[in-house]
Design an enzyme around this catalytic site. Structure first.
Site, PDB file in Angstrom:
ATOM      1  N   ARG A  39      48.746  46.844  89.459  1.00 34.55           N
ATOM      2  CA  ARG A  39      48.127  47.373  90.677  1.00 34.55           C
ATOM      3  C   ARG A  39      46.623  47.530  90.453  1.00 34.55           C
ATOM      4  NH1 ARG A  39      51.916  52.416  92.396  1.00 34.55           N
ATOM      5  NH2 ARG A  39      50.510  52.391  94.189  1.00 34.55           N
ATOM      6  N   ASP A  99      42.693  48.319  91.276  1.00 41.00           N
ATOM      7  CA  ASP A  99      41.999  49.351  92.034  1.00 41.00           C
ATOM      8  C   ASP A  99      41.174  48.749  93.160  1.00 41.00           C
ATOM      9  OD1 ASP A  99      43.003  51.231  90.286  1.00 41.00           O
ATOM     10  OD2 ASP A  99      41.198  51.278  89.037  1.00 41.00           O
ATOM     11  N   ARG A 128      37.891  49.456  83.008  1.00 41.55           N
ATOM     12  CA  ARG A 128      36.539  49.812  83.474  1.00 41.55           C
ATOM     13  C   ARG A 128      35.947  50.956  82.660  1.00 41.55           C
ATOM     14  NH1 ARG A 128      37.705  51.137  89.419  1.00 41.55           N
ATOM     15  NH2 ARG A 128      35.509  51.766  89.394  1.00 41.55           N
ATOM     16  N   TYR A 178      42.541  40.954  81.458  1.00 32.97           N
ATOM     17  CA  TYR A 178      41.451  41.248  82.380  1.00 32.97           C
ATOM     18  C   TYR A 178      40.142  40.731  81.800  1.00 32.97           C
ATOM     19  CZ  TYR A 178      44.303  44.477  85.191  1.00 32.97           C
ATOM     20  OH  TYR A 178      45.260  45.026  86.021  1.00 32.97           O
TER      21      TYR A 178
END
Length: 274
Positions: A62, A64, A217, A125
């Site tokens: 999921r 952001d 992040r 990622y």
């Protein structure tokens, strides 16, 4: 308005590999509030229009609000007749029904009970940074623009401590960690400089079995503190050991983050030929 049929007994699973530019969406997952635009909401609406029935989606991860994807995987149970739909028809239908910022890249069949989330072995990622004084133009919405150069060698050395099985509570949104397990296995990390659309970028790639809310992040924001020489390299290991969000650095902006890939067991997904 035509009523959607209730889903029948599932016989197999359809899996879509999805790409999207996440800047205009409030994340992947649908929200309880009305009027909130999400990737899953757009996809479910398109699928239910195409299949003329209700669809329940499961995603690999999921993302952001504002985060992009090149290889988000989404699974849902299929009826027998839906397994005969050709890939070309799937792609054309989804292209017509989805907004331009979302695209189905591939369609797969999988066994009954397959889950895009729980059957995933690893997720990757990529976070891109423009560390230069001149403003990026063509990559502007896909990078974190810092007006100063970063010491990527120092960042790479500092990031090495993240590899392995650790408690990453320091690197996730504090409210999301309450009462939940925060141990994850990071398999690899690395920095690489390259050129995209004629513009120089610094890319950070991280692969793990799963990730916490804002984990990538927050790791990037922490490593940038090292790359800008505001913190020592050893500080990242100290922040990791603290298991306290306050011990780590800031959360990097969503713009630069891309969900780049998912690994599944060999032979589990059967791609449909075009």
């Amino acid at each position: 308005m035509e009523q959607l049929e209730q889903a029948g007994t599932p016989q197999a699973t359809i899996v879509l590999r999805l790409a999207y530019a996440g800047g205009q969406y409030s994340g992947f997952a649908e929200q309880p509030q009305t009027g909130v635009r999400t990737v899953a909401g757009e996809l479910r609406s398109a699928l239910e229009t195409f299949l003329r029935r209700e669809v329940e989606l499961t995603c690999a991860g999921r993302t952001d609000a504002g985060v992009h994807a090149l290889s988000q995987y989404v699974s849902f149970s299929a009826r027998d007749e839906e397994l005969d739909i050709a890939a070309r028809r799937w792609l054309r239908a989804m292209d017509a029904l989805l907004p331009r910022s979302i695209a189905v890249q591939e369609v797969f069949h999988a066994p009954e009970g397959f889950s895009a989330r729980f059957d995933a072995l690893a997720r990757t990622y990529v976070y891109r940074i423009a560390d230069r004084p001149n403003r990026p133009v063509l990559t502007r919405d896909r990078v974190w623009w810092l007006r100063y150069p970063l010491d990527d060698a120092a960042m790479a050395r500092a990031a090495a401590c993240l590899v392995g099985e650790h408690d990453f509570k320091s690197f996730c949104k504090a409210s999301s960690a309450e009462g939940k397990p925060t141990c994850r296995n990071v398999m690899s990390v690395g920095f690489e400089r390259g050129c995209e659309l004629g513009e120089d970028v610094l890319s950070f790639t991280i692969t793990g079995n799963a990730f916490l809310h804002s984990m990538v992040r927050t790791i990037v924001g922490t490593l940038v503190e090292v790359g800008s020489h505001r913190r020592d390299e050893s500080w990242v290991a100290e922040a990791l050991a603290a298991c306290d969000r306050a011990a780590a650095g800031p959360t990097a902006p969503a713009d630069g983050l891309v969900f780049a890939g998912v690994a599944y067991p060999d032979g589990l997904l059967t791609p449909l030929s075009i």
